[in-house]
Design a protein around this motif. Structure first.
Motif, short mmCIF file in Angstrom:
data_model
loop_
_atom_site.label_atom_id
_atom_site.label_comp_id
_atom_site.label_asym_id
_atom_site.label_seq_id
_atom_site.Cartn_x
_atom_site.Cartn_y
_atom_site.Cartn_z
N VAL A 156 26.01 -1.88 6.16
CA VAL A 156 25.27 -1.90 6.84
C VAL A 156 26.64 -1.55 7.95
O VAL A 156 27.48 -3.24 8.23
CB VAL A 156 24.10 -2.99 7.40
N ASP A 157 26.92 -0.95 9.19
CA ASP A 157 27.69 -1.16 10.21
C ASP A 157 27.21 -1.67 11.13
O ASP A 157 25.96 -0.32 11.36
CB ASP A 157 29.00 -0.25 10.20
N LEU A 158 27.87 -2.01 12.31
CA LEU A 158 26.64 -2.59 13.33
C LEU A 158 27.78 -2.77 14.74
O LEU A 158 29.19 -3.61 14.47
CB LEU A 158 25.56 -2.94 13.62
N SER A 159 27.01 -2.81 15.55
CA SER A 159 27.60 -3.26 17.14
C SER A 159 26.02 -3.81 18.45
O SER A 159 25.61 -3.50 17.68
CB SER A 159 28.37 -1.97 17.62
N ARG A 177 28.51 5.78 8.19
CA ARG A 177 29.18 4.77 8.76
C ARG A 177 29.72 5.02 9.67
O ARG A 177 29.83 5.67 10.02
CB ARG A 177 30.67 4.23 7.54
N LEU A 178 30.04 3.86 10.56
CA LEU A 178 30.24 3.48 12.15
C LEU A 178 32.22 3.52 12.45
O LEU A 178 32.90 3.01 11.42
CB LEU A 178 30.01 2.45 13.06
N ASP A 179 32.91 4.54 13.18
CA ASP A 179 34.25 4.78 12.98
C ASP A 179 34.85 3.19 13.61
O ASP A 179 35.89 2.93 12.24
CB ASP A 179 34.72 5.61 14.05
N ALA A 180 33.99 2.04 14.16
CA ALA A 180 34.49 1.42 15.22
C ALA A 180 33.76 0.64 14.96
O ALA A 180 33.47 0.08 16.14
CB ALA A 180 35.79 1.42 15.34
#
Length: 151
Positions: A48-51, A27-30
């Motif tokens: 899914v985590d994304l920026s 996982r991504l932090d933010a």
């Protein structure tokens, strides 16, 4: 109906290698967006985590709890999604779906490694798990776009 031997062939050495090595797993932090998808038939789940920056995926992680086929798909996506725009990810999702359901062409580069999953077309109960990561990624990119960071 496919035999047990056919099912064993489906889980090729390459699919098992990919499943064992999923880049950006976790996982991504933010993240700008986070999407959880579940395949109701088998219970596979992907988060899914994304920026995004300037319309492209700039950071990505996925938590994958799926069969080896779903993990292999997540591995190919994880290796290639950073730097892609929503059109590329959507095209990969649509092509993968067509490849599985209609024996359509291989998804376009950089997702052409999904070709390894072509033998799964005969196993309709596995399709949802294979599609999870790309479906979640497209949805997450749409959420990020709604924040005006991805356009």
């Amino acid at each position: 109906m496919s035999s047990d031997t056919d099912l064993i062939k489906l889980y090729s050495a390459r699919i098992l290698e990919l499943a064992a090595d999923i880049p950006h797993h976790g996982r991504l932090d933010a993240p700008q967006a986070s999407v959880k998808r579940r395949a109701p038939l088998c219970g596979s789940t992907v988060i899914v985590d994304l920026s995004c920056t300037e319309d492209r995926v700039s950071d990505y992680a996925a938590e994958v709890k799926a069969c080896a086929l779903g993990q292999a798909a997540a591995s190919v996506v994880g290796r290639n999604i950073i730097g892609c725009d929503i059109a590329q990810v959507s095209a990969a999702r649509d092509a993968l779906k067509d490849m599985l359901k209609s024996d359509g062409p291989t998804p376009p580069a950089p997702f052409d490694g999904l070709e390894v999953l072509r033998p799964a077309r005969d196993y309709k109960n596995r399709h949802a798990s294979i599609l999870l990561t790309l479906e979640a990624a497209v949805e997450a990119m749409e959420e990020a776009r709604a924040q005006v960071t991805c356009s």
